[in-house]
Design a protein around this motif. Structure first.
Motif, PDB file in Angstrom:
ATOM      1  N   ASP A 197       0.864  -1.175   0.000  1.00  0.00           N
ATOM      2  CA  ASP A 197       0.000   0.000   0.000  1.00  0.00           C
ATOM      3  C   ASP A 197       0.907   1.234   0.000  1.00  0.00           C
ATOM      4  N   LEU A 198       1.085   1.832  -1.164  1.00  0.00           N
ATOM      5  CA  LEU A 198       1.976   2.986  -1.276  1.00  0.00           C
ATOM      6  C   LEU A 198       1.456   4.190  -0.501  1.00  0.00           C
ATOM      7  N   THR A 199       0.144   4.364  -0.471  1.00  0.00           N
ATOM      8  CA  THR A 199      -0.453   5.518   0.204  1.00  0.00           C
ATOM      9  C   THR A 199      -0.141   5.518   1.693  1.00  0.00           C
ATOM     10  N   ASN A 200      -0.307   4.364   2.322  1.00  0.00           N
ATOM     11  CA  ASN A 200      -0.083   4.262   3.769  1.00  0.00           C
ATOM     12  C   ASN A 200       1.318   3.776   4.124  1.00  0.00           C
ATOM     13  N   GLN A 201       2.113   3.449   3.100  1.00  0.00           N
ATOM     14  CA  GLN A 201       3.472   2.940   3.323  1.00  0.00           C
ATOM     15  C   GLN A 201       3.447   1.725   4.257  1.00  0.00           C
ATOM     16  N   THR A 202       2.618   0.766   3.863  1.00  0.00           N
ATOM     17  CA  THR A 202       2.474  -0.476   4.606  1.00  0.00           C
ATOM     18  C   THR A 202       2.483  -1.654   3.645  1.00  0.00           C
ATOM     19  N   THR A 203       2.651  -2.845   4.198  1.00  0.00           N
ATOM     20  CA  THR A 203       2.650  -4.058   3.391  1.00  0.00           C
ATOM     21  C   THR A 203       2.171  -5.220   4.236  1.00  0.00           C
ATOM     22  N   PHE A 234      -0.308  -0.810  -5.003  1.00  0.00           N
ATOM     23  CA  PHE A 234      -1.394   0.116  -5.286  1.00  0.00           C
ATOM     24  C   PHE A 234      -1.264   1.381  -4.458  1.00  0.00           C
ATOM     25  N   GLY A 235      -2.000   2.426  -4.873  1.00  0.00           N
ATOM     26  CA  GLY A 235      -1.945   3.702  -4.172  1.00  0.00           C
ATOM     27  C   GLY A 235      -0.791   4.554  -4.673  1.00  0.00           C
ATOM     28  N   ARG A 236      -0.437   5.562  -3.877  1.00  0.00           N
ATOM     29  CA  ARG A 236       0.655   6.462  -4.247  1.00  0.00           C
ATOM     30  C   ARG A 236       1.286   7.038  -2.987  1.00  0.00           C
ATOM     31  N   ARG A 237       2.589   6.934  -2.878  1.00  0.00           N
ATOM     32  CA  ARG A 237       3.273   7.478  -1.713  1.00  0.00           C
ATOM     33  C   ARG A 237       3.110   8.998  -1.687  1.00  0.00           C
ATOM     34  N   PRO A 238       2.704   9.564  -0.539  1.00  0.00           N
ATOM     35  CA  PRO A 238       2.572  11.014  -0.452  1.00  0.00           C
ATOM     36  C   PRO A 238       3.867  11.728  -0.810  1.00  0.00           C
TER      37      PRO A 238
END
Length: 212
Positions: A100-106, A206-210
């Motif tokens: 999860d790029l948005t939350n910087q988790t996996t 998925f998502g996008r790192r801030p």
């Protein structure tokens, strides 16, 4: 004969309680939602039990210092984990590593359920963005030498091009920097991913790192 003086009863000093943080109640709620950190009372007031739970959480995710205080970093990490939704991964039933790029988790899923995580990660910084998409693990090495950046990458698992999972070589919570597209993991998480994932394992990003 003089009578022996009466001894005063001794008492153990009360256990020191950690300082209360500015995000006390929010962290208490997050730890209650995540579970596994002990008894937490969601009332916004620090207690010995809350202190122990927050310290356990900080140790788990290498949040420094481990002081039991619900400060900004502890709050940020707890919120990122709570906001990580398995349904966003679209993993199906196959063994899948989700990023999860948005939350910087996996986390890792199998049979449509989370079998490990979520945990923290750090992906590509601005100019070196980790690409979203569906990939598979290939080129696994216990220690890979990066010719581009002159650094060893422990427990390397390539995902796409020169980007892959590996043990972080710097403090993972230093958000002022990032990887050059790789997916950084804490040592314990990196070992778990190495032991669980195989060549050909699906990876969903998925998502996008801030800030990227």
């Amino acid at each position: 004969m003089k009578p022996s003086p009466t001894k005063k009863p001794t008492t153990s000093p009360a256990a020191a309680v950690c300082p209360q943080g500015e995000h006390q109640k929010a962290v208490e709620q997050a730890l209650t939602t995540l579970g596994g950190y002990g008894t937490v009372t969601v009332d916004g007031k620090q207690s010995a039990a809350d202190c122990a739970a927050i310290k356990k959480f900080q140790k788990r995710f290498d949040i420094r210092p481990v002081n039991g205080k619900a400060g900004p970093l502890t709050h940020s990490v707890s919120q990122r984990l709570v906001k990580s939704k398995p349904s966003n991964c679209n993993a199906g039933n196959a063994l899948t590593a989700c990023i999860d790029l948005t939350n910087q988790t996996t986390w890792i899923m199998s049979g449509g359920k989370v079998i490990y995580g979520p945990t923290v990660t750090r992906t590509g910084m601005a100019g070196f963005t980790t690409p979203s998409g569906s990939y598979t693990i290939h080129d696994r090495q216990t220690k890979n030498w990066s010719t581009d950046w002159d650094v060893w990458l422990p427990l390397w698992q390539r995902i796409v091009e020169g980007k892959g999972f590996h043990t972080t070589t710097t403090y993972i919570h230093n958000s002022s920097i990032g990887s050059h597209g790789c997916v950084n993991l804490l040592p314990a998480d990196s070992q778990k991913y190495w032991n669980t994932l195989k060549t050909g394992t699906a990876v969903k990003i998925f998502g996008r790192r801030p800030g990227t």
